[in-house]
Scaffold this active site. Structure first.
Site, PDB file in Angstrom:
ATOM      1  N   HIS A 203       0.802  -1.225   0.000  1.00  0.00           N
ATOM      2  CA  HIS A 203       0.000   0.000   0.000  1.00  0.00           C
ATOM      3  C   HIS A 203       0.832   1.271   0.000  1.00  0.00           C
ATOM      4  O   HIS A 203       0.276   2.372   0.035  1.00  0.00           O
ATOM      5  CB  HIS A 203      -0.943   0.026   1.209  1.00  0.00           C
ATOM      6  CG  HIS A 203      -0.230   0.211   2.517  1.00  0.00           C
ATOM      7  ND1 HIS A 203       0.375  -0.819   3.179  1.00  0.00           N
ATOM      8  CD2 HIS A 203      -0.005   1.313   3.273  1.00  0.00           C
ATOM      9  CE1 HIS A 203       0.931  -0.364   4.287  1.00  0.00           C
ATOM     10  NE2 HIS A 203       0.724   0.933   4.365  1.00  0.00           N
TER      11      HIS A 203
HETATM   12  N1  UDP Z   1      -2.437  -5.658   9.494  1.00  0.00           N
HETATM   13  C1  UDP Z   1      -3.688  -6.138   9.819  1.00  0.00           C
HETATM   14  N2  UDP Z   1      -4.525  -6.509   8.797  1.00  0.00           N
HETATM   15  C2  UDP Z   1      -4.165  -6.453   7.482  1.00  0.00           C
HETATM   16  C3  UDP Z   1      -2.877  -5.961   7.164  1.00  0.00           C
HETATM   17  C4  UDP Z   1      -2.039  -5.558   8.194  1.00  0.00           C
HETATM   18  O1  UDP Z   1      -4.043  -6.231  11.001  1.00  0.00           O
HETATM   19  O2  UDP Z   1      -4.961  -6.810   6.617  1.00  0.00           O
HETATM   20  C5  UDP Z   1      -1.555  -5.207  10.588  1.00  0.00           C
HETATM   21  C6  UDP Z   1      -0.203  -5.867  10.638  1.00  0.00           C
HETATM   22  O3  UDP Z   1      -0.237  -7.030  11.427  1.00  0.00           O
HETATM   23  C7  UDP Z   1       0.677  -4.787  11.232  1.00  0.00           C
HETATM   24  C8  UDP Z   1       0.034  -3.514  10.780  1.00  0.00           C
HETATM   25  O4  UDP Z   1      -1.284  -3.834  10.361  1.00  0.00           O
HETATM   26  O5  UDP Z   1       0.641  -4.851  12.649  1.00  0.00           O
HETATM   27  C9  UDP Z   1       0.813  -2.881   9.646  1.00  0.00           C
HETATM   28  O6  UDP Z   1       0.120  -1.803   9.179  1.00  0.00           O
HETATM   29  P1  UDP Z   1       0.402  -1.138   7.764  1.00  0.00           P
HETATM   30  O7  UDP Z   1       0.983  -2.143   6.847  1.00  0.00           O
HETATM   31  O8  UDP Z   1      -0.859  -0.453   7.377  1.00  0.00           O
HETATM   32  O9  UDP Z   1       1.401   0.026   8.135  1.00  0.00           O
HETATM   33  P2  UDP Z   1       2.979   0.183   8.159  1.00  0.00           P
HETATM   34  O10 UDP Z   1       3.517  -0.781   9.181  1.00  0.00           O
HETATM   35  O11 UDP Z   1       3.475  -0.062   6.790  1.00  0.00           O
HETATM   36  O12 UDP Z   1       3.169   1.607   8.571  1.00  0.00           O
END
Ligand code: UDP
Length: 370
Positions: A203
């Site tokens: 994303h």
């Molecule tokens: N996550 C979730 N459901 C999903 C995809 C991700 O609960 O369908 C959780 C994942 O376990 C992690 C977090 O969301 O703890 C990551 O969020 P994201 O990828 O949106 O953000 P980033 O870490 O890239 O900032």
């Protein structure tokens, strides 16, 4: 102390779920939800599932460019901070909500506590990198997940208020992963067998906002050798639709496209995957913790220790590099698996550091710390 915590998106709800409870045992927390992620799938589910307290204030600010969203959040936070008059403002990570919280607090002369301070990808084209640097420069207390993060801050001349506490997201993952590993109902519900599929998330703006790069992402998914479970982030779904690529993705044999999942289901699918492919920072870490090899769909990462330990490979959007990484993991798993981001007690260390900040602030104002 009275602390205003500003959260707004999925990973921040997960981090707050680790810290908010222990924080409230010693301090008064006013939880502010900016509204950056507002739908059930990206927001509400995490409050109910992870037991995070309901927000005390909801700003309802979403959409628009990064700049306009941040500006609107700052404008809404200014009167809120004036009214609540907190002793500190606490922000997590690197999003628009993080930056807005830090900017509004700075303007109100409220000390900023930054959880997940010092992370750097050194890629200034990423809005997250710009946010991290700006927030760290404004923070009185910089709570780092790793020694690497503290070293990054030292290199920028930031030493005061820096504490290495471990990663609060790891606190949550360590508690939830044992049950997730055994949750075969989650894999069965998606029609995949434990160890027989890849879990993929994407994303980041750099991967999905440009139609050409999005096409390359779809081509990469087409080239993968196993079934793929892909919970589609709303941003990615919207860009795929705009670029006319959603149908092509849906037609890939064996793909399981889902809505964004709740934490328990996602964690079960992560723990039982053969490997994870992602551009998410949080998911790279969680894959490492679960002992699941990770292929990162970026050319850089903030979580460099996972790469150095051999459990994470950076491949950009190049299918041949992704396939080579997956083959290498099949041939040999990395030999060691050190604790990289703490022992699951980062939240307690955050609270200790916040207690020290409170003590320092009381001494400064001449109020007895006793
Ligand atoms: N996550 C979730 N459901 C999903 C995809 C991700 O609960 O369908 C959780 C994942 O376990 C992690 C977090 O969301 O703890 C990551 O969020 P994201 O990828 O949106 O953000 P980033 O870490 O890239 O900032």
């Amino acid at each position: 102390m009275k602390i205003v915590t500003v959260v707004g998106n999925r990973p921040q709800f997960i981090k707050a779920a680790a810290l908010s409870g222990p924080l409230r045992e010693r301090h008064v927390e006013v939880l502010v939800h900016t509204g950056q992620h507002h739908d059930d799938e990206l927001s509400r589910v995490f409050f109910t599932e992870l037991g995070l307290a309901r927000p005390d204030r909801e700003l309802g600010i979403a959409g628009g460019s990064n700049e306009s969203q941040t500006e609107r959040m700052v404008a809404a936070l200014a009167p809120l901070l004036a009214e609540v008059a907190p002793d500190a403002a606490l922000v997590y990570g690197d999003t628009n909500s993080t930056l807005a919280g830090a900017l509004a607090a700075e303007a109100a002369l409220v000390p900023v506590v930054h959880v997940e301070a010092g992370m750097r990808s050194f890629d200034t084209a990423m809005p997250e990198e710009v946010n991290r640097v700006a927030v760290d420069r404004r923070s009185a207390l910089l709570l780092c997940p790793s020694e690497t993060a503290a070293a990054n801050l030292r290199a920028e001349g930031i030493v005061d208020g820096v504490r290495v506490v471990g990663d609060v997201m790891v606190d949550v993952a360590m508690r939830r992963q044992p049950a997730a590993r055994a949750d075969t109902a989650a894999t069965a519900a998606r029609g995949v067998a434990p160890g027989g599929y890849l879990l993929l998330t994407a994303h980041r703006a750099g991967n999905v906002d440009d139609a050409n790069r999005l096409r390359r992402l779809v081509e990469l998914i087409e080239s993968l050798p196993l079934r793929v479970v892909l919970p589609l982030h709303p941003r990615t779904r919207a860009r795929l639709t705009d670029a006319g690529l959603l149908e092509r993705l849906e037609e890939i044999a064996g793909i399981v496209l889902t809505e964004p999942l709740g934490y328990a289901e996602f964690t079960a699918l992560l723990c039982q995957a053969r490997a994870v492919l992602t551009d998410s920072g949080g998911v790279q870490k969680e894959a490492y913790l679960a002992g699941v090899p990770c292929v990162t769909l970026r050319e850089n990462t903030e979580w460099v220790e996972t790469v150095e330990a051999g459990w994470n490979t950076l491949v950009g959007l190049d299918p041949s590099r992704a396939l080579a990484a997956l083959r290498a993991y099949e041939a040999a798993r990395p030999g060691s698996h050190p604790d990289l981001y703490g022992d699951g007690h980062a939240a307690e260390r955050c609270v200790e550091a916040i207690d020290e900040l409170a003590h320092g602030l009381r001494s400064e104002s001449g109020v007895s710390a006793a």
